[in-house]
Design a protein around this motif. Sequence first.
Motif, PDB file in Angstrom:
ATOM      1  N   ASP A 238     102.588 -80.850   0.830  1.00 35.52           N
ATOM      2  CA  ASP A 238     101.396 -81.100   0.030  1.00 35.52           C
ATOM      3  C   ASP A 238     100.790 -79.798  -0.486  1.00 35.52           C
ATOM      4  O   ASP A 238     100.229 -79.750  -1.586  1.00 35.52           O
ATOM      5  N   LEU A 239     100.888 -78.735   0.301  1.00 39.67           N
ATOM      6  CA  LEU A 239     100.372 -77.447  -0.150  1.00 39.67           C
ATOM      7  C   LEU A 239     101.093 -76.968  -1.409  1.00 39.67           C
ATOM      8  O   LEU A 239     100.509 -76.267  -2.238  1.00 39.67           O
ATOM      9  N   LEU A 240     102.351 -77.352  -1.559  1.00 34.16           N
ATOM     10  CA  LEU A 240     103.154 -76.916  -2.696  1.00 34.16           C
ATOM     11  C   LEU A 240     103.124 -77.896  -3.860  1.00 34.16           C
ATOM     12  O   LEU A 240     103.768 -77.655  -4.880  1.00 34.16           O
ATOM     13  N   ASN A 241     102.401 -78.981  -3.712  1.00 33.70           N
ATOM     14  CA  ASN A 241     102.394 -80.014  -4.736  1.00 33.70           C
ATOM     15  C   ASN A 241     101.367 -79.670  -5.818  1.00 33.70           C
ATOM     16  O   ASN A 241     100.162 -79.688  -5.567  1.00 33.70           O
ATOM     17  N   PRO A 242     101.798 -79.331  -7.030  1.00 35.90           N
ATOM     18  CA  PRO A 242     100.859 -78.941  -8.078  1.00 35.90           C
ATOM     19  C   PRO A 242      99.984 -80.082  -8.569  1.00 35.90           C
ATOM     20  O   PRO A 242      99.031 -79.855  -9.319  1.00 35.90           O
ATOM     21  N   ALA A 243     100.289 -81.312  -8.159  1.00 33.03           N
ATOM     22  CA  ALA A 243      99.439 -82.440  -8.537  1.00 33.03           C
ATOM     23  C   ALA A 243      98.158 -82.497  -7.708  1.00 33.03           C
ATOM     24  O   ALA A 243      97.243 -83.241  -8.051  1.00 33.03           O
ATOM     25  N   ILE A 244      98.091 -81.709  -6.639  1.00 32.47           N
ATOM     26  CA  ILE A 244      96.925 -81.735  -5.740  1.00 32.47           C
ATOM     27  C   ILE A 244      96.063 -80.502  -6.012  1.00 32.47           C
ATOM     28  O   ILE A 244      96.530 -79.380  -5.879  1.00 32.47           O
ATOM     29  N   HIS A 245      94.820 -80.727  -6.387  1.00 31.91           N
ATOM     30  CA  HIS A 245      93.871 -79.643  -6.643  1.00 31.91           C
ATOM     31  C   HIS A 245      92.833 -79.680  -5.528  1.00 31.91           C
ATOM     32  O   HIS A 245      91.716 -80.183  -5.697  1.00 31.91           O
ATOM     33  N   ALA A 246      93.182 -79.145  -4.383  1.00 31.49           N
ATOM     34  CA  ALA A 246      92.385 -79.326  -3.178  1.00 31.49           C
ATOM     35  C   ALA A 246      91.482 -78.150  -2.867  1.00 31.49           C
ATOM     36  O   ALA A 246      91.745 -77.014  -3.261  1.00 31.49           O
ATOM     37  N   TYR A 247      90.392 -78.438  -2.160  1.00 33.81           N
ATOM     38  CA  TYR A 247      89.510 -77.400  -1.607  1.00 33.81           C
ATOM     39  C   TYR A 247      88.836 -77.967  -0.371  1.00 33.81           C
ATOM     40  O   TYR A 247      88.793 -79.187  -0.174  1.00 33.81           O
ATOM     41  N   PHE A 248      88.346 -77.104   0.469  1.00 32.94           N
ATOM     42  CA  PHE A 248      87.496 -77.557   1.563  1.00 32.94           C
ATOM     43  C   PHE A 248      86.083 -77.040   1.292  1.00 32.94           C
ATOM     44  O   PHE A 248      85.897 -75.943   0.802  1.00 32.94           O
ATOM     45  N   PRO A 249      85.066 -77.863   1.584  1.00 36.69           N
ATOM     46  CA  PRO A 249      83.693 -77.466   1.257  1.00 36.69           C
ATOM     47  C   PRO A 249      83.200 -76.364   2.184  1.00 36.69           C
ATOM     48  O   PRO A 249      83.339 -76.446   3.390  1.00 36.69           O
ATOM     49  N   VAL A 250      82.649 -75.322   1.613  1.00 32.00           N
ATOM     50  CA  VAL A 250      82.113 -74.191   2.374  1.00 32.00           C
ATOM     51  C   VAL A 250      80.623 -74.087   2.087  1.00 32.00           C
ATOM     52  O   VAL A 250      80.207 -74.183   0.933  1.00 32.00           O
TER      53      VAL A 250
END
Length: 355
Positions: free
Chosen positions: A343-355
Amino acid sequence: MSHSNQLINVTSEDNSGQGVGQRFFVGGAAHGLEKMKPFEPGDFLPEDYPEIDPQYLSPDIVSPVALPPSQSGIPQEAWLPAEWYRESSGSSVVEPDSVTEDNGRTYHGYKEGKYFLPNDAAEQDRLDLHHYSSRLMLQGRLYLAPIQSPKRVLDLATGTGIWPMEFGVLLSILIMCATALIVAIAQEHPECQVIGTDLSKIQPEHPPANLQFLRDDAEEPWEFGPERFDFIHARYVCTCFDNPKAVMQQAFENLSPGGWVEYCDSTVDVLSMDGSSQVVDVVERKMAGVVGPWCKSARLKQMGRVTARSFYDNVTGMSYKLFRNAGFAPEQIEEFAARFRADLLNPAIHAYFPV
């Protein structure tokens, strides 16, 4: 896991009724245990907004990276982007009291079992990568609190000690290799006495004279003497404390009049760009811990690349003890880790964790 009401009912007055300190939150981990909602564009300062790069790889060209490497049929060197390769820094510190678990990783021996992440060389590299990622998020800065010439500073859960080392006690050889900002910080706080505490003694054995590393449990009563701190810093400690409210209570009790507490943390919710409560005397700044190089901003793109790399290399170490305690078998953990990396390598996922 987000911590609820960390500052509620925390006194900030001394016997005279005057405020003894101020508080500074970086991030939104004080929202309570309710389900986190994705940040809206208006939650960010303009320079912090993680806009999607229109030139980033589009989902229609995704190869079978949704499968674990062993099932995808893609050679590892092709499957893993070359820029994510990184050699160990070679600067890790081995703690003699460490305990080796059945996954081959080492963990702290002092108060064994209290903290579930490793303390070995791979974890130390991850912590240093995370530090670099944090500096990118803060546009090169080590902190946001408006401190002025602090005399005594405390860094809780200091890890490898890289934050206090860069705060104001750099050696000349480090200054020569550092950015102009770090040099300015070193020149700004040369007289500052800095203490870093952690359960693991994985910091440099011979720090400069005005820096001291202590093996200490921040949830136990603090014993730093009568002199208070002008600045207390804690970053990404959501995995560290059973009672974060009590830790913050002690922080305020050990804060000088006019001093600052800066607490930077996140939840473990992963939100998508596609898809507040206020506390008295607290300044809160919401930011996105970008995962992957999908941002338009060059700074956030690099941050996402570094963050994804640190997760890619260390997902097993970060999750092993937690999942084993929850009853998962080692092979189940490895399968989870493989899919997480995919999933980390999947360009379809634009992920972030809230800081």
